[in-house]
Write a protein that holds these residues in place. Sequence first.
Motif, PDB file in Angstrom:
ATOM      1  N   LEU A 226      22.379 -26.107   4.415  1.00 57.17           N
ATOM      2  CA  LEU A 226      21.408 -25.015   4.295  1.00 57.17           C
ATOM      3  C   LEU A 226      21.314 -24.549   2.845  1.00 57.17           C
ATOM      4  N   GLY A 227      20.355 -25.064   2.095  1.00 51.62           N
ATOM      5  CA  GLY A 227      20.175 -24.657   0.714  1.00 51.62           C
ATOM      6  C   GLY A 227      19.497 -23.304   0.592  1.00 51.62           C
TER       7      GLY A 227
ATOM      8  N   THR B 241      26.056 -22.140  -7.046  1.00 52.20           N
ATOM      9  CA  THR B 241      25.848 -23.561  -7.271  1.00 52.20           C
ATOM     10  C   THR B 241      26.969 -24.337  -6.588  1.00 52.20           C
ATOM     11  N   THR B 242      26.626 -25.528  -6.092  1.00 54.90           N
ATOM     12  CA  THR B 242      27.622 -26.266  -5.330  1.00 54.90           C
ATOM     13  C   THR B 242      28.665 -26.929  -6.203  1.00 54.90           C
ATOM     14  N   GLY B 243      28.279 -27.383  -7.375  1.00 56.43           N
ATOM     15  CA  GLY B 243      29.076 -28.338  -8.134  1.00 56.43           C
ATOM     16  C   GLY B 243      28.444 -29.703  -7.984  1.00 56.43           C
ATOM     17  N   TYR B 244      28.796 -30.621  -8.899  1.00 58.65           N
ATOM     18  CA  TYR B 244      28.192 -31.960  -8.861  1.00 58.65           C
ATOM     19  C   TYR B 244      29.209 -32.988  -8.396  1.00 58.65           C
TER      20      TYR B 244
ATOM     21  N   MET C 222      18.822 -29.673   0.265  1.00 56.04           N
ATOM     22  CA  MET C 222      18.306 -30.984   0.664  1.00 56.04           C
ATOM     23  C   MET C 222      16.887 -31.176   0.156  1.00 56.04           C
ATOM     24  N   VAL C 223      16.520 -32.446  -0.060  1.00 55.99           N
ATOM     25  CA  VAL C 223      15.194 -32.838  -0.526  1.00 55.99           C
ATOM     26  C   VAL C 223      14.677 -33.934   0.392  1.00 55.99           C
TER      27      VAL C 223
ATOM     28  N   PRO D  90      17.552 -27.522  -8.251  1.00 53.58           N
ATOM     29  CA  PRO D  90      17.797 -26.283  -7.501  1.00 53.58           C
ATOM     30  C   PRO D  90      17.749 -26.461  -5.985  1.00 53.58           C
ATOM     31  N   ALA D  91      16.877 -27.335  -5.479  1.00 54.30           N
ATOM     32  CA  ALA D  91      16.763 -27.528  -4.035  1.00 54.30           C
ATOM     33  C   ALA D  91      18.050 -28.069  -3.428  1.00 54.30           C
TER      34      ALA D  91
END
Length: 396
Positions: free
Chosen positions: A65-66, A96-99, A267-268, A384-385
């Motif tokens: 859930l973004g 932010t989630t982190g990469y 999610m995209v 951002p998404a």
Amino acid sequence: MAQPAWEHDPQPLPLDSAPLPEYGTGSLADLLPTLAAGMDVPGMTAAISELTPADRNCVFLIDGLGWEQLKAHPEDAPFMTSLLASSRGGTGRPLTTGYPATTATSLASVGTGLPPGAHGLPGYTVRNPDTGELMNQLRWQPWTSPGPWQPYPTVFQLAHEAGVHAAQVSSPAFQNTPLTKVALSGGTFHGRLSGEERMDLAAAQLAAGDRSLVYTYYAEVDGAGHRFGVDSDMWRGQLMYVDRLVQRLAEQIPPRTALYVTADHGMVDVPFDEQHRIDFDEDWELRAGVALLGGEGRARHVYAVPGAENDVLTCWREVLGEQFWVASREEAIATGWFGPHIDERVYARIGDVVAAARDDVLIIASEREPKESAMVGNHGSMTPAEQLVPLLEVRS
């Protein structure tokens, strides 16, 4: 006069244009240490300064859930939408989630309070330097000893040692998984099948201690997004359901509790055509010099044949550089994609080349990864998404 297509000289995206995660001030890795610091757990730092300490804290993580998806569907999530405007005594902001923005990486960041470069789960699949094989860090295949792979204690373990009542309430299927062991263990685990049972038990676990730290989880928003897309009827139905779960839990939390609702990634949706889905298995240029393809469609780790690292980097930049941020391992580390520091044991798990999508594109692998290549909704990168997730607060 417009430049002819055949004369077009693609320019790689500058790496400093990638929106970096807010490690140390506003990332998922900062949430539990901030809550634990407010409960006087030794060694914890309150990195998210605006969160007020509480004796009892609950984190409800909704997989997939973004922040942008939640804000785009207010009619399907009226309760959580009300928290965005602080109308129920709470507050709402993004983290932010982190990469990369993917489940295994994010859950490890949440549970350990560390960025990926430290906890060592820097992707969906990464190379195990000891075996040379790709390891799926979500499914933990092939099996790898969990302790050496992620040796740091979780925040739940540290809280339990400090006398805090720590508990996880999730699906029974997750109780003994290696990912749970390295990312979320500590205190007690309580498996419940239904979302309603989890909410009720999470509230009871909060009340079980004068100081409590409780985690609960729901997966199917993510599942619906992968299968049907983030604006499908199935996805919206899951959002409606989980909104009711959040309200159910919020209405039961005991006194002196802070409930935080968050997620592991957004999610995209990616169209099904060759322009948006670049097939590694059918692209000889991208395959040239590549020994292993790791990560996932929007966040690739590329492991080169020894000696071919520079050639692979050059080729990937030429082919993908207008749609992906393409970095060498050293550039990705220096730019801070995986956090401010990289543990030595983690260094070789990161690809020789790292590719993060900017546009709505994927690098699929139709033969190697048929299931992943068929997904509608995808995630992993720094847009951002995908990168922004909600942090919604309810206090009692």
